[in-house]
Design a protein around this motif. Structure first.
Motif, PDB file in Angstrom:
ATOM      1  N   GLY A 114      24.209 -53.095  76.899  1.00  0.00           N
ATOM      2  CA  GLY A 114      24.106 -51.767  77.497  1.00  0.00           C
ATOM      3  C   GLY A 114      22.698 -51.483  77.953  1.00  0.00           C
ATOM      4  O   GLY A 114      22.286 -51.917  79.039  1.00  0.00           O
ATOM      5  N   ILE A 115      21.919 -50.784  77.138  1.00  0.00           N
ATOM      6  CA  ILE A 115      20.545 -50.465  77.537  1.00  0.00           C
ATOM      7  C   ILE A 115      19.771 -51.772  77.767  1.00  0.00           C
ATOM      8  O   ILE A 115      19.992 -52.764  77.066  1.00  0.00           O
ATOM      9  CB  ILE A 115      19.840 -49.572  76.486  1.00  0.00           C
ATOM     10  CG1 ILE A 115      18.495 -49.074  77.028  1.00  0.00           C
ATOM     11  CG2 ILE A 115      19.668 -50.284  75.154  1.00  0.00           C
ATOM     12  CD1 ILE A 115      17.904 -47.911  76.267  1.00  0.00           C
ATOM     13  N   GLY A 116      18.914 -51.742  78.769  1.00  0.00           N
ATOM     14  CA  GLY A 116      18.139 -52.941  79.090  1.00  0.00           C
ATOM     15  C   GLY A 116      17.010 -53.127  78.103  1.00  0.00           C
ATOM     16  O   GLY A 116      15.848 -52.921  78.437  1.00  0.00           O
ATOM     17  N   TYR A 155      18.231 -45.261  88.423  1.00  0.00           N
ATOM     18  CA  TYR A 155      17.683 -45.044  87.074  1.00  0.00           C
ATOM     19  C   TYR A 155      17.596 -43.520  86.845  1.00  0.00           C
ATOM     20  O   TYR A 155      16.933 -42.820  87.622  1.00  0.00           O
ATOM     21  CB  TYR A 155      16.306 -45.705  87.037  1.00  0.00           C
ATOM     22  CG  TYR A 155      15.533 -45.627  85.751  1.00  0.00           C
ATOM     23  CD1 TYR A 155      16.149 -45.779  84.505  1.00  0.00           C
ATOM     24  CD2 TYR A 155      14.154 -45.453  85.781  1.00  0.00           C
ATOM     25  CE1 TYR A 155      15.405 -45.731  83.340  1.00  0.00           C
ATOM     26  CE2 TYR A 155      13.400 -45.413  84.610  1.00  0.00           C
ATOM     27  CZ  TYR A 155      14.042 -45.545  83.403  1.00  0.00           C
ATOM     28  OH  TYR A 155      13.298 -45.498  82.246  1.00  0.00           O
ATOM     29  N   TYR A 165      20.589 -37.576  77.647  1.00  0.00           N
ATOM     30  CA  TYR A 165      20.118 -38.688  78.465  1.00  0.00           C
ATOM     31  C   TYR A 165      21.133 -39.826  78.353  1.00  0.00           C
ATOM     32  O   TYR A 165      21.678 -40.084  77.269  1.00  0.00           O
ATOM     33  CB  TYR A 165      18.730 -39.103  77.952  1.00  0.00           C
ATOM     34  CG  TYR A 165      18.101 -40.237  78.712  1.00  0.00           C
ATOM     35  CD1 TYR A 165      17.878 -40.140  80.080  1.00  0.00           C
ATOM     36  CD2 TYR A 165      17.714 -41.404  78.062  1.00  0.00           C
ATOM     37  CE1 TYR A 165      17.282 -41.181  80.774  1.00  0.00           C
ATOM     38  CE2 TYR A 165      17.120 -42.447  78.752  1.00  0.00           C
ATOM     39  CZ  TYR A 165      16.909 -42.326  80.115  1.00  0.00           C
ATOM     40  OH  TYR A 165      16.336 -43.361  80.799  1.00  0.00           O
ATOM     41  N   LYS A 208       9.959 -55.169  80.238  1.00  0.00           N
ATOM     42  CA  LYS A 208      10.884 -56.240  80.577  1.00  0.00           C
ATOM     43  C   LYS A 208      10.096 -57.512  80.867  1.00  0.00           C
ATOM     44  O   LYS A 208      10.539 -58.619  80.568  1.00  0.00           O
ATOM     45  CB  LYS A 208      11.753 -55.862  81.784  1.00  0.00           C
ATOM     46  CG  LYS A 208      12.267 -54.425  81.769  1.00  0.00           C
ATOM     47  CD  LYS A 208      13.181 -54.124  80.597  1.00  0.00           C
ATOM     48  CE  LYS A 208      13.134 -52.649  80.209  1.00  0.00           C
ATOM     49  NZ  LYS A 208      14.111 -51.774  80.735  1.00  0.00           N
ATOM     50  N   ASN A 248      17.300 -51.118  89.357  1.00  0.00           N
ATOM     51  CA  ASN A 248      18.021 -50.670  88.180  1.00  0.00           C
ATOM     52  C   ASN A 248      18.870 -49.496  88.658  1.00  0.00           C
ATOM     53  O   ASN A 248      18.310 -48.522  89.159  1.00  0.00           O
ATOM     54  CB  ASN A 248      17.040 -50.193  87.103  1.00  0.00           C
ATOM     55  CG  ASN A 248      17.760 -49.738  85.856  1.00  0.00           C
ATOM     56  OD1 ASN A 248      18.950 -49.956  85.704  1.00  0.00           O
ATOM     57  ND2 ASN A 248      17.026 -49.099  84.952  1.00  0.00           N
ATOM     58  N   LYS A 280       8.410 -45.434  82.499  1.00  0.00           N
ATOM     59  CA  LYS A 280       9.230 -44.222  82.385  1.00  0.00           C
ATOM     60  C   LYS A 280       8.348 -42.977  82.272  1.00  0.00           C
ATOM     61  O   LYS A 280       8.562 -41.988  82.982  1.00  0.00           O
ATOM     62  CB  LYS A 280      10.134 -44.358  81.160  1.00  0.00           C
ATOM     63  CG  LYS A 280      11.002 -43.170  80.853  1.00  0.00           C
ATOM     64  CD  LYS A 280      11.928 -43.550  79.699  1.00  0.00           C
ATOM     65  CE  LYS A 280      12.583 -42.410  79.024  1.00  0.00           C
ATOM     66  NZ  LYS A 280      13.487 -42.868  77.945  1.00  0.00           N
ATOM     67  N   PHE A 321      21.304 -43.075  78.029  1.00  0.00           N
ATOM     68  CA  PHE A 321      21.314 -44.110  76.993  1.00  0.00           C
ATOM     69  C   PHE A 321      21.452 -43.523  75.587  1.00  0.00           C
ATOM     70  O   PHE A 321      21.928 -44.191  74.680  1.00  0.00           O
ATOM     71  CB  PHE A 321      20.080 -45.018  77.136  1.00  0.00           C
ATOM     72  CG  PHE A 321      20.142 -45.783  78.436  1.00  0.00           C
ATOM     73  CD1 PHE A 321      21.055 -46.809  78.603  1.00  0.00           C
ATOM     74  CD2 PHE A 321      19.336 -45.438  79.508  1.00  0.00           C
ATOM     75  CE1 PHE A 321      21.156 -47.488  79.806  1.00  0.00           C
ATOM     76  CE2 PHE A 321      19.426 -46.108  80.721  1.00  0.00           C
ATOM     77  CZ  PHE A 321      20.342 -47.141  80.864  1.00  0.00           C
ATOM     78  N   TYR A 329      20.001 -57.497  85.502  1.00  0.00           N
ATOM     79  CA  TYR A 329      21.179 -56.628  85.559  1.00  0.00           C
ATOM     80  C   TYR A 329      22.230 -57.177  86.508  1.00  0.00           C
ATOM     81  O   TYR A 329      21.913 -57.695  87.579  1.00  0.00           O
ATOM     82  CB  TYR A 329      20.795 -55.217  86.036  1.00  0.00           C
ATOM     83  CG  TYR A 329      19.886 -54.490  85.064  1.00  0.00           C
ATOM     84  CD1 TYR A 329      20.152 -54.513  83.696  1.00  0.00           C
ATOM     85  CD2 TYR A 329      18.771 -53.797  85.513  1.00  0.00           C
ATOM     86  CE1 TYR A 329      19.320 -53.852  82.803  1.00  0.00           C
ATOM     87  CE2 TYR A 329      17.937 -53.136  84.618  1.00  0.00           C
ATOM     88  CZ  TYR A 329      18.215 -53.170  83.269  1.00  0.00           C
ATOM     89  OH  TYR A 329      17.389 -52.520  82.390  1.00  0.00           O
ATOM     90  N   TYR A 367      11.021 -54.633  87.298  1.00  0.00           N
ATOM     91  CA  TYR A 367      11.796 -55.883  87.140  1.00  0.00           C
ATOM     92  C   TYR A 367      11.276 -56.998  88.038  1.00  0.00           C
ATOM     93  O   TYR A 367      11.954 -57.997  88.240  1.00  0.00           O
ATOM     94  CB  TYR A 367      13.284 -55.584  87.421  1.00  0.00           C
ATOM     95  CG  TYR A 367      13.816 -54.558  86.443  1.00  0.00           C
ATOM     96  CD1 TYR A 367      14.271 -54.939  85.182  1.00  0.00           C
ATOM     97  CD2 TYR A 367      13.792 -53.201  86.745  1.00  0.00           C
ATOM     98  CE1 TYR A 367      14.697 -53.994  84.262  1.00  0.00           C
ATOM     99  CE2 TYR A 367      14.215 -52.242  85.819  1.00  0.00           C
ATOM    100  CZ  TYR A 367      14.667 -52.657  84.585  1.00  0.00           C
ATOM    101  OH  TYR A 367      15.083 -51.723  83.667  1.00  0.00           O
ATOM    102  N   ARG A 401      27.423 -51.600  84.603  1.00  0.00           N
ATOM    103  CA  ARG A 401      26.252 -52.476  84.511  1.00  0.00           C
ATOM    104  C   ARG A 401      26.254 -53.250  83.207  1.00  0.00           C
ATOM    105  O   ARG A 401      26.468 -52.663  82.145  1.00  0.00           O
ATOM    106  CB  ARG A 401      24.965 -51.631  84.592  1.00  0.00           C
ATOM    107  CG  ARG A 401      23.719 -52.467  84.794  1.00  0.00           C
ATOM    108  CD  ARG A 401      22.452 -51.664  84.572  1.00  0.00           C
ATOM    109  NE  ARG A 401      22.161 -51.507  83.157  1.00  0.00           N
ATOM    110  CZ  ARG A 401      21.072 -50.909  82.665  1.00  0.00           C
ATOM    111  NH1 ARG A 401      20.183 -50.373  83.487  1.00  0.00           N
ATOM    112  NH2 ARG A 401      20.881 -50.807  81.364  1.00  0.00           N
TER     113      ARG A 401
HETATM  114  C1  MLT Z   1      17.743 -49.325  81.243  1.00  0.00           C
HETATM  115  O1  MLT Z   1      18.578 -49.825  80.480  1.00  0.00           O
HETATM  116  O2  MLT Z   1      18.035 -48.852  82.335  1.00  0.00           O
HETATM  117  C2  MLT Z   1      16.334 -49.328  80.818  1.00  0.00           C
HETATM  118  O3  MLT Z   1      16.163 -50.020  79.655  1.00  0.00           O
HETATM  119  C3  MLT Z   1      15.847 -47.997  80.612  1.00  0.00           C
HETATM  120  C4  MLT Z   1      14.366 -47.964  80.607  1.00  0.00           C
HETATM  121  O4  MLT Z   1      13.689 -48.920  80.963  1.00  0.00           O
HETATM  122  O5  MLT Z   1      13.868 -46.901  80.263  1.00  0.00           O
END
Ligand code: MLT
Length: 388
Positions: free
Chosen positions: A39-41, A130, A14, A237, A175, A107, A16, A326, A206, A367
């Motif tokens: 990096g990862i959100g 995504y 995956y 988020k 995303n 998710k 991330f 983002y 978001y 990103r």
């Molecule tokens: C991302 O960075 O795209 C998100 O954090 C991933 C997620 O929300 O699962």
């Protein structure tokens, strides 16, 4: 036994997880390096006081025989589903509480919802996107059709009458790109879905970042959407619940059997979100809690401004950041996404996400997230501007 062969069609890991491994390996070789993660959100601010108070009270209830709770309703406690309906009412969207399903996040629901759809359904997915949308359909073996997001359409593809699909994924604010559809654009998608008898999976994770009051924050603000769309949202988020886990999915009754099927699926395969977490989630929608989370959102959006200003000064093309955490930028000097990832990590100690990880059209893009402390974002941008 035989394994599900479809899994063999997935990338090895995956996105991330692959990034986390790269960063770990880099740190093993450079243990003193001060890495800044964009990096990862993943949120960095703590849960707000209203949420903590509510959860502490719930903990106390769970330790008392008179107020202790065991299994709850799989689809979430009525108090939280009603609070979510109240939130939608403020957006001029009328929902019944049995159209709202509480879960451990968007998710999971985005993947799990596929259980109630036939394998024959074709799926339309914007590229870049995504990765969960594509990966979960690859696992199931569904046919995927991609539509192009690119700099020309601001990474907001619109329906093409020549392409038909049964399931359509949309994410706005998007995303990975941070672009957001306006009402007219979303209306085109809703009309297209109604015409083709398709269902839209609308990921609104978001929505809280939307500042432009003319932009929709729910697909149900578009006429007809209640007849063709399922909406997925998350407190990850919105309220910093990435580690606490709570989200919700809206399946309107006007979608016919889908509401009942999803309830059937959830009651069978899911045992609900912990009571303590649901009380915390309820507090997000209180006046006090909402004001507190809005302060956090403003903080992240200020970070996004710092990133945007830096990119403007450097003359780098980007979208996002105004209504989203983002920012999606074009890699300098025509670099490829993963090459730029390595360069940024090695030279600046800054972690971002390579656009190629979100799809073919993400190649050459990158990103960065606004989820970090202001100090770190300022520092990261200083380091970034020096490596060019
Ligand atoms: C991302 O960075 O795209 C998100 O954090 C991933 C997620 O929300 O699962």
């Amino acid at each position: 036994m035989n394994v599900n062969q479809n899994f063999l069609n997935l990338k090895d890991s995956y996105l991330f997880s692959a990034i986390a491994k790269k960063v770990k390996d880099h740190l093993a070789k450079n243990p003193d390096k001060q890495i800044i993660r964009l990096g990862i959100g993943d949120v960095t601010l703590p849960l707000v006081p209203a949420v903590i108070n509510a959860m502490q009270q719930a903990v106390a209830e769970m330790g008392n025989a008179g107020t202790f709770r065991g299994y709850g309703e799989e689809q979430g406690y009525a108090f939280l589903r009603q609070a979510i309906c109240g939130y939608y009412a403020k957006k001029n969207v009328k929902l019944n509480d049995d159209e709202v399903f509480v879960s451990d996040g968007a998710k999971s629901d985005l993947g799990n919802i596929l259980d109630i759809f036939s394998l024959d359904n074709s799926v339309l997915i914007p590229d870049p996107v995504y990765p969960v949308y594509a990966d979960t359909n690859i696992m199931a073996g569904r046919k995927i059709i991609y539509i192009n997001g690119n700099a020309e359409n601001n990474f907001l593809p619109l329906p093409d009458k020549n392409i038909k699909a049964d399931i359509i994924y949309l994410c706005s604010p998007n995303n990975p790109t941070g672009s957001a559809y306006n009402k007219e654009q979303l209306k085109l998608w809703v009309d297209y879905a109604l015409e083709n008898n398709s269902v839209i999976f609308f990921d609104s994770a978001y929505e809280i970042f939307v500042q432009d009051k003319t932009l929709p924050t729910s697909i149900y603000q578009i006429d007809g959407a209640e007849r063709c769309a399922i909406e997925f949202c998350s407190l990850s988020k919105t309220a910093g619940f990435t580690g606490t886990r709570c989200g919700y999915t809206v399946v309107p009754h006007k979608l016919g059997a889908l509401n009942k099927l999803w309830l059937r699926r959830q009651t069978t395969k899911f045992n609900g979100v912990p009571y303590i977490v649901q009380r915390g989630a309820e507090a997000v929608f209180s006046d006090e809690g909402f004001a507190q989370i809005k302060t956090n959102i403003s903080y992240y959006l200020e970070n996004a401004k710092v990133i945007a200003e830096t990119l403007k000064k450097m003359g780098i093309w980007f979208v996002g950041g105004e209504n989203s955490p983002y920012i999606w930028l074009k890699c300098p000097n025509e670099m490829k996404s993963w090459d730029f990832f390595d360069l940024l990590l090695e030279k600046a100690g800054v972690v971002g996400t390579p656009g190629a990880g979100f799809g073919t059209n993400g190649e050459g893009f990158f990103r960065v997230t606004a989820f970090n402390s202001k100090e770190n974002v300022v520092e990261a941008m200083e380091r970034f501007s020096k490596i060019r």
